[in-house]
Each structure stands twice: as structure tokens, then as C-alpha cells.
Write a protein that holds these residues in place. Structure first.
Motif, PDB file in Angstrom:
ATOM      1  N   LYS A 178      -9.966   8.330   3.137  1.00 14.46           N
ATOM      2  CA  LYS A 178      -8.566   8.210   2.737  1.00 14.46           C
ATOM      3  C   LYS A 178      -8.225   8.846   1.396  1.00 14.46           C
ATOM      4  O   LYS A 178      -7.084   8.770   0.939  1.00 14.46           O
ATOM      5  N   ASN A 213      -4.886   6.798  -8.170  1.00 13.82           N
ATOM      6  CA  ASN A 213      -5.014   5.989  -6.966  1.00 13.82           C
ATOM      7  C   ASN A 213      -5.567   4.632  -7.365  1.00 13.82           C
ATOM      8  O   ASN A 213      -6.558   4.562  -8.104  1.00 13.82           O
ATOM      9  N   GLU A 221       0.833  -1.197   0.000  1.00 11.22           N
ATOM     10  CA  GLU A 221       0.000   0.000   0.000  1.00 11.22           C
ATOM     11  C   GLU A 221       0.874   1.256   0.000  1.00 11.22           C
ATOM     12  O   GLU A 221       2.104   1.191   0.045  1.00 11.22           O
ATOM     13  N   ILE A 268      -4.508   2.311  -2.266  1.00 11.91           N
ATOM     14  CA  ILE A 268      -5.277   2.362  -1.033  1.00 11.91           C
ATOM     15  C   ILE A 268      -6.084   1.074  -0.931  1.00 11.91           C
ATOM     16  O   ILE A 268      -6.905   0.768  -1.811  1.00 11.91           O
TER      17      ILE A 268
END
Length: 449
Positions: free
Chosen positions: A447, A85, A64, A412
Motif C-alpha cells: 500500500k 504517511n 483512513e 494507512i
């Protein structure tokens, strides 16, 4: 020299209305906003769907954070790593059977943007949910010429049996205005071009097209005088932007015209069913559509769009990359190494087309950054491993900076089972279309910022 220019200024002539890109003289920052400070360019959202899942070993990073290593498939986007992401653990519960048996492919598309579990039927009594793009467009769509655009590389169907008793309406549409109202997608780049740059009314559009075809003119020929007048009053930087933008339009026109001459094999028969004007080669077709998307965003013609590479369960072969077996057939690989290699090649082919779009968006300056900095674009599938037909731990990317709202460059990992709709709820709030819930959401995804 112009000091300010309305964001809605267009170049006009006979049946033609060409929206302009974001120029410096349009920047709200040149004048103080009512709040006492400069505002920023608008945020755009997009949703890109690929069928039949992914070869997950070549997709999912092992670690991660920002230092993760890109697996072979994701490595195709290495040039855009800072704008991406990778989101793991997100789940589409509405695509699961819930007692309805087979039909994972149709359910995966129907649920992808709605989060709903579609009613199993191949009749007229279809029932789904409202998709996130349409829910957002209902609130903010009036700000642009088109509240939303629905695009793809294959046509939509509204009836028929496409997947184990599920209507083709589910398998070929992912945008839904209402539970019984799928939004058909446009797959002809020329038709999209005409929508973006032709007249404001259908009558004007037909007249302009007739005149262009009669005299073999470019759409730019009709607005040449208007463009010259505007050019003379722009600062040097904006003149360059305008010149580059108009050049790109003419270049796309030429490529569309060339594409219309394609589509027949050496044996004299079509090698794939397609409407007139759609290139035979999938790579050329997709690149023209990505050009249309970039232009739609650049001109602020819309801030919301969806795109399906192919319909659910597509068994199309990809001879361009030497994959002669059908996509769906390969996805049921049964752990065959050869079939998994074929699936991975198709995955990379689709991702290369997406990379083409990201590169274009990153090359277009806007505000203090680029057009990509002001986008939030989801790329992925409603199926994870095509052999298992599972709908958890989906392959999902989020590209773009969201106008500074997204901290990118990370992998993530969320708890497996986290609703994909949590991401959509968060995106709606960033777009200025807040809602208390969406689909099966349990709250806004964290996040990201």
C-alpha cells in the motif's frame, strides 16, 4: 562555465574537505546515462526514535485515506501533510516479554530497528540482531563517505543495568552492526560537524581544528580560494545554491560556538548532565543536530542514519515547555488527565523538532524536486501507550517521497499485528539493498506505492 561536475567534488585546504550539495552541473540528467536516459538523485533513509510511547488519542487518525483529520499532536506536521504517511497497526513482537518479565523500555529500543528479541542480561553476554540501517549500509554504504551515521541527544552506554535486568547497551543504542555490536551514537553537534567537514584523516582533522581555534577562523576560511575558483565556473543558479549552502555552514558554526558557552545555571551548576559543546536547552541541541542531518544528506556524505531523541525509559523533565515531571513517570499516567496532558506536550515537543528537520529538507532543491522528495524517514516508538507498555499498533510515520516510490498524504491502517519489519524490508528494496527477509518480516509492506 562548467558543463559537468563530479558528485564527489569537494572544497579542500589544510585538513579540510567540504563536500558540496547537489548542483545542476552534477545532475545526471545533464548527460544521458548509459541506459539511454537520465538517472535521479539517490534515496536517503532515516530512523527517528522517541521513548516512552505516545498519547495515542492525540495521535491516531479516526479515518483512513487522504481525507483523514490530523489529531492534535500530528497537526504539528500539517505543513508537511502531503509528504507524510501515518501507518497504524504495525507491531514490534521482539519488544514483548516472551517470558522475560519487565524491561519493555530497553526491549523496545533494542528491537526497534532489529526486530529481534534481545537476550535479557546486564552483563557482557548481550545478544540482539542486526539493525535495518546496518543491514542496508553493508550493501550500499560504500557509495558515500560514511556508510551510516548514528546520532542522538544523549550518550550511549555499553554496560550497566538500565531496565529490569537489561543492559544499558540495549536501552541506549538502536543501531546494531552485529548481534553483540551496538553502534554508539554521537550527541555533540560540533563533533558531527568536524566529521562532516574536516580532513579525511584524524591527523588532518586535529591539525585543521587546531589552526581554526588558534586564529579563530571559520572552516570556510580554509577553502575560500577553492570556493572562489569553483564559483567563477558555475552557472548562475548553481552560484546561488553554493552561496546559500556556504552561508548555512557558517551560520551553524556560529551557533555551535555560542552553544559551547551555555550549560550553566544562574546558581553556577549544570542543570543536566552533558558533554562539552552540547547546548543546555534541548530545543537548541536538537535543532543543531537536525542541521547536521540535513547537511549530511544534502552533501551525500551518508544516505543512512538513525537518531534517538533520548534513551529508553528517559525520565527527563521538559522545563522548556513547563513540564516539570519526568517523562517516564508521566507515561505511567494511570488515566490521570493531568499526566496525559503532560505526555501529549512532550510528544508535541519532539514532533516540533522533527518538523524543523522536514522543513529544512523541503527547502533544499534537488533534481526535479526537493531533498525531502528523495528521503524515506521513519519516526516513531517501539511502545504504543506508555501506561500499557504495549508493542502493537505503534505510532509510526513515514516521511518523504522516496524518489517517487511513495504515495504520501495518507493514513494507512494495517491489520493489527503486521510486523514493523515488513516496512523495513520494503525500504531496503527501495534503497537497492534487497533481502528475502528481515527480522520477523512476513513480506514487504504493501500500500505504500
Amino acid at each position: 562555465m562548467a558543463t559537468t561536475l563530479s558528485r564527489r567534488t569537494v572544497l579542500r585546504s589544510l585538513g579540510t574537505a567540504i563536500a558540496l550539495p547537489m548542483l545542476d552541473v552534477m545532475q545526471p540528467g545533464r548527460l544521458l546515462a548509459a541506459s539511454g536516459g537520465p538517472s535521479t538523485p539517490p534515496i536517503r533513509m532515516g530512523f527517528f526514535y522517541v521513548p516512552n510511547g505516545m498519547h495515542m488519542p492525540d495521535w491516531t487518525p479516526q479515518s483512513e485515506g487522504t481525507s483523514y483529520q490530523m489529531p492534535e499532536t500530528l497537526a504539528r506536521l500539517s505543513a508537511h501533510r502531503k509528504h507524510l504517511n501515518v501507518l497504524s497497526g504495525l507491531t514490534l513482537d521482539g519488544a514483548r516479554a516472551h517470558g522475560d518479565g519487565g524491561g519493555d523500555h530497553a526491549r523496545s529500543v533494542a528491537a526497534f530497528l532489529t526486530g529481534a528479541h534481545p537476550r535479557k542480561t546486564n552483563g557482557a553476554d548481550i545478544q540482539n540482531g542486526v539493525s535495518v540501517d546496518q543491514a542496508t549500509a553493508t550493501q550500499i554504504g560504500a557509495a558515500t563517505r560514511f556508510a551510516s551515521l548514528e546520532l542522538g541527544l544523549e550518550t550511549s552506554s555499553q554496560a550497566g543495568n538500565c531496565d529490569s535486568g537489561y543492559s544499558c547497551a540495549y536501552a541506549s543504542n538502536m543501531s546494531w552492526r552485529g548481534p553483540t555490536n551496538p553502534m554508539a551514537k554521537e550527541n555533540d553537534p560540533r563533533a558531527v560537524f568536524d566529521r562532516l567537514f574536516a580532513g579525511q584523516t584524524e591527523k588532518e582533522t586535529r591539525r585543521a581544528r587546531s589552526e581554526r581555534e588558534k586564529h579563530r577562523k571559520s572552516i570556510l576560511d580554509f577553502v575560500e580560494e577553492d570556493a572562489k575558483r569553483l564559483h567563477a565556473h558555475l552557472p548562475i543558479v548553481d552560484r546561488r545554491k553554493l552561496d546559500e549552502y556556504l552561508y548555512s555552514i557558517r551560520d551553524i558554526e556560529k551557533r555551535i560556538a555560542g552553544a559551547e558557552k551555555l550549560g550553566i545555571t544562574e546558581e553556577g551548576v549544570p542543570d543536566y548532565p552533558r558533554p562539552l559543546g552540547v547546548p543546555r536547552e534541548l530545543s537548541k541541541h536538537s535543532e543543531l543536530m537536525m542541521d547536521m542531518i540535513a547537511l549530511a544528506y544534502q552533501t551525500d556524505s551518508t544516505r543512512i542514519l538513525s537518531f534517538m531523541f533520548t534513551n529508553a525509559g528517559s525520565n527527563r523533565s521538559y522545563k522548556e515547555i513547563d513540564v516539570n515531571e519526568g517523562h517516564h513517570e508521566l507515561s505511567h499516567h494511570g488515566k490521570s488527565a493531568d499526566k496525559q496532558r503532560g505526555i501529549a506536550k512532550i510528544n508535541r515537543f519532539h514532533l516540533d523538532r522533527f518538523e524543523y528537520l522536514l522543513a529544512k529538507l523541503k527547502q533544499i532543491p534537488e533534481g526535479e524536486g526537493t531533498l525531502l522528495d528523495h528521503c524515506m524517514i521513519v519516526y516513531g516508538s517501539g511502545i504504543s501507550d506508555g501506561d500499557r507498555h504495549n508493542h502493537d499498533n505503534l505510532p509510526i510515520l513515514l516521511a518523504g517521497g522516496g524518489g517517487g516510490r511513495i504515495r504520501s498524504g495518507r493514513h494507512i491502517s494495517y491489520k493489527n499485528g503486521t510486523p514493523l519489519c515488513n516496512l523495513y524490508l520494503w525500504m531496503m528494496h527501495q534503497m537497492g539493498a534487497p533481502a528475502s527477509a528481515f527480522g520477523d518480516s512476513t513480506g514487504q509492506l504493501d500500500k505504500l506505492g
